[in-house]
Design a protein around this motif. Structure first.
Motif, PDB file in Angstrom:
ATOM      1  N   GLY A 183       0.812  -1.211   0.000  1.00 33.11           N
ATOM      2  CA  GLY A 183       0.000   0.000   0.000  1.00 33.11           C
ATOM      3  C   GLY A 183       0.845   1.261   0.000  1.00 33.11           C
ATOM      4  N   GLY A 184       1.948   1.233   0.743  1.00 35.05           N
ATOM      5  CA  GLY A 184       2.837   2.388   0.785  1.00 35.05           C
ATOM      6  C   GLY A 184       3.528   2.615  -0.544  1.00 35.05           C
ATOM      7  N   ARG A 185       3.962   1.528  -1.197  1.00 30.40           N
ATOM      8  CA  ARG A 185       4.611   1.657  -2.509  1.00 30.40           C
ATOM      9  C   ARG A 185       3.625   2.173  -3.552  1.00 30.40           C
ATOM     10  NH1 ARG A 185       6.264  -3.578  -1.176  1.00 30.40           N
ATOM     11  NH2 ARG A 185       5.295  -4.460  -3.061  1.00 30.40           N
ATOM     12  N   TYR A 188      12.656  11.196  -9.836  1.00 28.49           N
ATOM     13  CA  TYR A 188      13.178  10.234 -10.812  1.00 28.49           C
ATOM     14  C   TYR A 188      13.578   8.932 -10.117  1.00 28.49           C
ATOM     15  CZ  TYR A 188      16.086   8.163 -14.444  1.00 28.49           C
ATOM     16  OH  TYR A 188      16.628   7.298 -15.361  1.00 28.49           O
ATOM     17  N   GLY A 189      14.181   9.055  -8.947  1.00 32.78           N
ATOM     18  CA  GLY A 189      14.593   7.871  -8.205  1.00 32.78           C
ATOM     19  C   GLY A 189      13.404   7.048  -7.735  1.00 32.78           C
ATOM     20  N   LEU A 190      12.355   7.714  -7.249  1.00 32.17           N
ATOM     21  CA  LEU A 190      11.153   7.004  -6.803  1.00 32.17           C
ATOM     22  C   LEU A 190      10.468   6.307  -7.972  1.00 32.17           C
ATOM     23  CD1 LEU A 190       9.655   9.622  -4.318  1.00 32.17           C
ATOM     24  CD2 LEU A 190      10.790   7.465  -3.743  1.00 32.17           C
ATOM     25  N   ASP A 191      10.440   6.982  -9.114  1.00 36.70           N
ATOM     26  CA  ASP A 191       9.858   6.368 -10.308  1.00 36.70           C
ATOM     27  C   ASP A 191      10.695   5.167 -10.746  1.00 36.70           C
ATOM     28  OD1 ASP A 191       7.957   6.359 -12.577  1.00 36.70           O
ATOM     29  OD2 ASP A 191       9.704   6.916 -13.773  1.00 36.70           O
ATOM     30  N   GLY A 192      12.020   5.306 -10.638  1.00 39.79           N
ATOM     31  CA  GLY A 192      12.903   4.210 -10.995  1.00 39.79           C
ATOM     32  C   GLY A 192      12.713   2.997 -10.093  1.00 39.79           C
ATOM     33  N   LEU A 193      12.438   3.240  -8.800  1.00 36.71           N
ATOM     34  CA  LEU A 193      12.197   2.130  -7.878  1.00 36.71           C
ATOM     35  C   LEU A 193      10.972   1.323  -8.302  1.00 36.71           C
ATOM     36  CD1 LEU A 193      12.862   3.701  -4.360  1.00 36.71           C
ATOM     37  CD2 LEU A 193      14.145   1.844  -5.439  1.00 36.71           C
ATOM     38  N   ASP A 194       9.921   2.039  -8.714  1.00 39.82           N
ATOM     39  CA  ASP A 194       8.707   1.345  -9.139  1.00 39.82           C
ATOM     40  C   ASP A 194       8.957   0.516 -10.393  1.00 39.82           C
ATOM     41  OD1 ASP A 194       5.612   1.084  -9.053  1.00 39.82           O
ATOM     42  OD2 ASP A 194       6.011   1.807 -11.095  1.00 39.82           O
TER      43      ASP A 194
END
Length: 258
Positions: A68-70, A184-190
């Motif tokens: 849920g957090g992700r 960009y980093g958060l998008d890359g994690l997904d």
């Protein structure tokens, strides 16, 4: 803002005039004149950055942050794409989808707590992302050469130009360098999370570089046609017989061991 967009478009007019459909749909065409350099960058990205940074960081992210957090974090990142989506639909005179993007951004940014919750989708207004790269494609601008960039990974030249223009829209144009890097980093994690466990496909492929390039071309074509009136065109194009380098290499390999 629109003046900047059309200025970039004017720089691409020579590409438009020379765009031709070669061996099928131009969305599936991407030359690779920089292959030697691209391969070196691919080795660096995959064997060093991914092995020692991307993969372990993403695995820890999945282990420590609940689903849920992700999902909320991904909603937060995607919410910032709605203004550029609005403008990209607008310059194609797709007023209905522009209004939907405005509605989504307004509702999710307020009642959805800065986009953490996609309330607009719960209300029946789903995301319909549109990039300036896709707009250029509908204006007959070809993909251009394939690029493998350090850290960023695979890109088409058109995608690179489109991403630059999308970054000129509000609110991206007001972000500091570190804010942009964080998003960009958060998008890359997904995106990296969605590939966890798929590394075996690369390890088993005869040429991982070609495998990734072909997968990227197919992925970009899918995104291009996902908002098209002819959504079946991608599947029709994929069903056409063509010279598949993987199949050719595999056939040669099987002939050798027979």
């Amino acid at each position: 803002m629109l003046i900047r967009i059309f200025f970039v478009f004017s720089l691409l007019l020579p590409c438009i005039s020379s765009a031709q459909m070669v061996n099928g749909d131009p969305q599936y065409q991407m030359s690779d004149p920089l292959e030697p350099a691209n391969r070196l960058i691919w080795d660096f990205n995959y064997k060093i950055l991914d092995t020692y940074i991307y993969r372990p960081v993403t695995q820890n992210y999945v282990d420590w942050v609940p689903t849920g957090g992700r999902k909320a974090i991904n909603n937060f990142v995607l919410n910032f794409e709605e203004p550029s989506t609005l403008v990209n639909h607008l310059i194609q005179l797709e007023f209905k989808y522009s209004v939907q993007s405005l509605f989504r951004f307004s509702v999710n940014s307020t009642f959805g707590i800065l986009g953490l919750f996609d309330l607009a989708e719960d209300m029946g207004v789903a995301r319909r992302p549109e990039s300036f790269s896709n707009v250029l494609g509908r204006w007959s601008v070809p993909n251009g050469p394939y690029l493998m960039l350090p850290v960023m990974g695979p890109r088409s030249t058109r995608k690179l130009v489109g991403s630059f223009v999308d970054g000129l829209y509000f609110p991206s144009s007001y972000f500091t360098l570190w804010q942009s890097v964080t998003l960009y980093g958060l998008d890359g994690l997904d995106k990296r999370e969605s590939l966890l466990g798929q590394e075996v496909l690369l390890e088993q492929s005869l040429d991982p570089y070609i495998f990734v390039k072909e997968a990227y071309i197919q992925y970009e074509a899918f995104k291009f046609y996902s908002n098209s009136d002819n959504q079946n065109k991608m599947m029709q194009e994929r069903s056409k017989p063509k010279n598949d380098p993987f199949k050719i290499n595999l056939d040669e390999f099987m002939d050798e061991i027979d």
